[in-house]
Design an enzyme around this catalytic site. Structure first.
Site, PDB file in Angstrom:
ATOM      1  N   PRO A 129       0.778  -1.247   0.000  1.00 36.48           N
ATOM      2  CA  PRO A 129       0.000   0.000   0.000  1.00 36.48           C
ATOM      3  C   PRO A 129       0.809   1.298   0.000  1.00 36.48           C
ATOM      4  CG  PRO A 129       0.019  -0.942   2.188  1.00 36.48           C
ATOM      5  CD  PRO A 129       0.749  -1.929   1.301  1.00 36.48           C
ATOM      6  N   CYS A 130       1.467   1.567  -1.112  1.00 30.99           N
ATOM      7  CA  CYS A 130       2.236   2.804  -1.228  1.00 30.99           C
ATOM      8  C   CYS A 130       1.332   4.038  -1.210  1.00 30.99           C
ATOM      9  CB  CYS A 130       3.113   2.785  -2.472  1.00 30.99           C
ATOM     10  SG  CYS A 130       2.253   2.396  -3.992  1.00 30.99           S
ATOM     11  N   HIS A 131       0.040   3.843  -1.454  1.00 32.02           N
ATOM     12  CA  HIS A 131      -0.895   4.972  -1.388  1.00 32.02           C
ATOM     13  C   HIS A 131      -1.073   5.473   0.045  1.00 32.02           C
ATOM     14  CE1 HIS A 131      -3.425   1.394  -0.735  1.00 32.02           C
ATOM     15  NE2 HIS A 131      -4.216   2.191  -0.018  1.00 32.02           N
TER      16      HIS A 131
END
Length: 161
Positions: A129-131
């Site tokens: 989850p780089c967001h």
């Protein structure tokens, strides 16, 4: 040999790339997929088990029914990138952290920009989850190039204001 499947999602089309045992990449544009994985075959019959599993779990995520993923992945990167991606994987659903916080967590407090670059090279957005990583003062910055709107949608889906 790679197989890919196009999936329509609330944030636009996703191209799911798999090998026989794992998820290899999620891309936002077919052009990008063809440039990087020109030998990949389209899974027209939707029978490739791994692609189907990824699509099922992503659908559950977008429907608010899944908070984390149980998909075997095939990640390739430098040891530093792997450290960053491992830290990203531990950010809980609905939570955001800063690049600075990630740098501190991996015991490299001066590597904020390098953390950002590793984040940018994440081949498994949403799954890793780089967001959930923001800039200073929680500013929405950099997501898959110029896709801040996608990042905002994903965070909203997870209940982050």
């Amino acid at each position: 040999m790679y197989t890919y499947k196009k999936m329509n999602s609330p944030i636009g089309p996703l191209f799911i790339l798999c090998d026989n045992q794992s998820l290899v990449s999620i891309l936002f544009e077919e052009k990008e997929l063809i440039e990087k994985y020109h030998s990949a075959k389209m899974d027209e019959a939707s029978v490739h088990a791994m692609c189907a599993l990824v699509e099922e779990q992503l659908t559950e995520y977008f429907n608010g029914e899944r908070m984390d993923f149980s998909i075997p992945v095939n990640l390739e990167g430098t040891p530093f990138q792997m450290e960053v991606w491992e830290a990203l994987s531990k950010i809980p659903y609905g939570t955001v952290k800063s690049y600075q916080e990630i740098a501190v967590e991996i015991n490299r407090p001066l590597a904020v920009r390098a953390v950002g670059q590793a984040n940018r090279r994440n081949s498994l957005p949403i799954i890793i989850p780089c967001h959930r990583v923001n800039g200073k003062n929680q500013a929405l910055v950099g997501y898959a190039g110029d896709r801040i709107g996608m990042k905002e949608q994903l965070l909203k889906l997870e209940g982050v204001r």
